[in-house]
Design a protein around this motif. Structure first.
Motif, PDB file in Angstrom:
ATOM      1  N   LEU A  12      16.078 100.637   3.976  1.00  0.00           N
ATOM      2  CA  LEU A  12      15.416  99.582   3.209  1.00  0.00           C
ATOM      3  C   LEU A  12      14.193 100.159   2.511  1.00  0.00           C
ATOM      4  O   LEU A  12      13.456 100.951   3.099  1.00  0.00           O
TER       5      LEU A  12
ATOM      6  N   ILE B  21      19.940  98.518  11.570  1.00  0.00           N
ATOM      7  CA  ILE B  21      19.229  97.421  10.905  1.00  0.00           C
ATOM      8  C   ILE B  21      18.021  97.898  10.097  1.00  0.00           C
ATOM      9  O   ILE B  21      17.376  97.103   9.435  1.00  0.00           O
ATOM     10  N   ARG B  22      17.734  99.208  10.119  1.00  0.00           N
ATOM     11  CA  ARG B  22      16.692  99.720   9.222  1.00  0.00           C
ATOM     12  C   ARG B  22      17.265 100.050   7.852  1.00  0.00           C
ATOM     13  O   ARG B  22      16.557 100.436   6.933  1.00  0.00           O
TER      14      ARG B  22
ATOM     15  N   ARG C 151      20.270  93.017   6.644  1.00  0.00           N
ATOM     16  CA  ARG C 151      20.225  94.307   7.339  1.00  0.00           C
ATOM     17  C   ARG C 151      21.627  94.746   7.710  1.00  0.00           C
ATOM     18  O   ARG C 151      22.487  93.935   8.006  1.00  0.00           O
TER      19      ARG C 151
END
Lengths: 95, 485
Positions: free
Chosen positions: B410, B146-147, B141
């Motif tokens: 992601l 972190i997405r 990530r």
């Protein structure tokens, strides 16, 4: 050019990969799209171009043919999935 | 003071003046890894015991006065460099339990210089990917969000740096795998000239393109790492024999007389406008430093991705033929015969993207297609390289964006290989031509995500390349921005 399901299956055999039946159609589509992309190269006339197989123009290097590695059989066999008496073991090949 | 927030150059000065010990520095990074790695998954293997042993030895060298500039410096190494007795997975189930019987030249040189290897960083499986989502050990990530993905294939090395989990990391770059993740994580990543760093012990993807390189918080830090890992190696027949210059000594902040080419083809309509603006601003910074900007053309640029996606998979399908379940790596359960063993071992051990590239490579090399695909691509590769050589008659360096966009969420491109491949639009050309290229931070988009720019130099001109990057970083502070974690 789009690629056919039969060709995909044949290439999988050559590459020693197993494909489930449901894996074939997406792969046909993805490989066809990639091949469509790479076929853009056909618009270039490359008749007189020398193929480039190496990033740099350098001669093939030579060196004295000397033994540099000593016996490391045990270290190599330590990673073997299966070994017997100092050999790699595989399924029987000849009946 | 938090020792994980300093640069490599600063850490070296502090180690040498005994303001901090290698053990204290290593402990601080291991503690930070323990806290942050579960969130970003940048390391596959953390070698706390090995790191502390190396730190003790580094402290002895520092006390004895035999330290090098890398002695006691905690680093992360991409998990495709073989480390003797330390698991080396290449991000694949195939090698999940592989403990190399030998050491790669890159890690041997790092160890000999006294560097502390903290562990092995996550990566796309067999370095095939641009998002670090193809790793068998799960995606990495991006510390900035972190997405989002950190880029790939050296995504773990880039994310570890951005999250301050190491002072420097080692990556590898076959089509942009150092520079693209560096751009997407706000770090500095250098792909040297093909052959400048030995490939011995680097698990092969595409042998005519693969090249190791340093990733760091600045060009000055990257220069110190490159110094240690560059140089001729008899174990790699493609290794360059030329002497390695003193990269740190060549760093300068003066750019008078330097000509920087701006290739028109690297500013397509698909380029994120915020990246275009950041590049324009970077050009003004270089101008203010005394450089002259020169418009140039690299007419075969758009043919690089098609060329790469013939050459790289062809070489990969040959290289990955070695994974057959016989000598090392995964083997399927209870094979009935040899062919069954090969086929099931490979089908279980490789992930979807690796299989796709093996299939593509096998197809383009198969009987009747070799000339139409592989030979054709080798010819276009020369046209692409010739474009660069002609441009370098007029200019010293080229300035381009590193990526067409900033870090994407992601899952956005993982099911569309062609969309994923297009993220390497600006980096792949450099590998095909064998040139050195560096990505450094030069801005941020409206969401605060880093923007990177790429500088490209002629063969073996790493010293002026690093110097130009250093001059830019002396005049700007983009490389000092840190994500909140």
């Amino acid at each position: 050019m789009s690629i056919q399901a039969e060709t995909v299956k044949q290439v999988a055999v050559l590459a020693r990969l197993q494909l489930d039946d449901q894996a074939v159609p997406p792969l046909v589509e993805q490989l066809s799209n990639i091949l469509k992309l790479v076929e853009q190269l056909n618009e270039l006339d490359t008749r007189d171009v020398v193929p480039m197989s190496h990033a740099l123009d350098m001669p093939i290097p030579e060196r004295p043919d000397e033994v540099v590695n000593t016996n490391c059989k045990d270290a190599l066999l330590a990673n073997a999935p299966d070994s017997v008496q100092g050999y790699f073991q595989v399924p029987k090949i000849i009946e | 003071m938090d020792p994980t927030q300093i640069t490599l150059v600063q850490a070296h000065a502090m180690l040498r003046s005994r303001q901090i010990s290698a053990r204290e520095l290593t402990t601080a990074f291991l503690e930070r890894i323990a806290r942050i790695n579960p969130i970003i998954n940048a390391f596959i293997t953390v070698d706390g015991e090995g790191a502390m042993a190396a730190a003790r030895m580094a402290d002895e060298r520092l006390a004895q006065g035999t330290a090098t500039p890398m002695t006691g410096i905690p680093v992360g190494v991409k998990d495709l460099f073989c480390t003797q007795h330390l698991t080396t997975t290449c991000g694949s189930k195939m090698l999940a339990r592989f403990r190399p019987p030998y050491e790669s030249t890159v890690t041997r040189k790092l160890k000999e210089a006294g560097a502390v290897i903290l562990g092995k960083t996550n990566m796309d499986e067999f370095a095939m990917g641009s998002s670090n989502e193809t790793s068998w050990f799960g995606p990495v990530r991006n510390p900035w969000d972190i997405r989002r993905i950190p880029g790939g294939s050296s995504g773990g090395s880039a994310a570890a740096l951005a999250a301050r989990l190491a002072l420097a990391t080692i990556g590898s770059d076959t089509g942009g795998s150092i520079r693209q993740p560096a751009a997407l994580t706000g770090t500095t990543g250098l792909k040297p000239t093909y052959g400048r760093i030995s490939r011995f012990g680097m698990i092969a993807f595409a042998s005519s393109l693969d090249q190791a390189g340093p990733m760091a918080w600045s060009a000055a830090d990257a220069a110190m790492v490159l110094q240690v890992i560059a140089g001729h190696d008899a174990m790699d027949s493609t290794s360059i024999r030329d002497d390695v210059p003193d990269y740190s000594a060549h760093l300068s902040t003066r750019m008078e007389g330097l000509r920087i080419g701006i290739p028109a083809e690297y500013h397509p309509e698909s380029l994120n406008p915020e990246i275009g603006q950041a590049l324009d601003e970077a050009g003004r910074v270089f101008g203010a430093l005394g450089a002259t900007l020169v418009p140039v053309s690299l007419p075969h640029t758009r043919h690089a991705i098609p060329t790469y996606y013939i050459i790289a998979p062809a070489e990969a399908s040959s290289n990955l033929a070695r994974f057959d379940g016989v000598r090392f790596g995964h083997r399927c359960q209870d094979p009935v015969d040899l062919k069954d063993m090969y086929t099931r071992t490979r089908s279980e051990g490789f992930g979807a993207e690796v299989k796709r590239r093996i299939m593509l490579g096998t197809y383009v090399l198969s009987s009747g297609y070799y000339d139409a695909y592989y030979r054709k691509a080798q010819k276009v590769r020369r046209l692409i390289a010739d474009d660069f050589h002609q441009a370098f008659q007029k200019v010293d360096l080229l300035l381009t964006p590193t990526t067409p966009g900033t870090a994407f969420p992601l899952g956005e491109k993982i099911d569309d290989p062609v969309a994923m491949y297009l993220s390497d639009l600006f980096t792949i050309n450099v590998n095909l031509a064998g040139l050195p290229g560096i990505s450094i931070p030069c801005g941020s988009d409206s969401q605060g995500l880093p923007i990177g720019m790429q500088l490209i130099a002629p063969i073996l001109k790493e010293a002026p390349l690093l110097s130009a990057a250093h001059a830019f970083q002396t005049a700007t502070s983009w490389h000092q921005r840190k994500p909140e974690l």
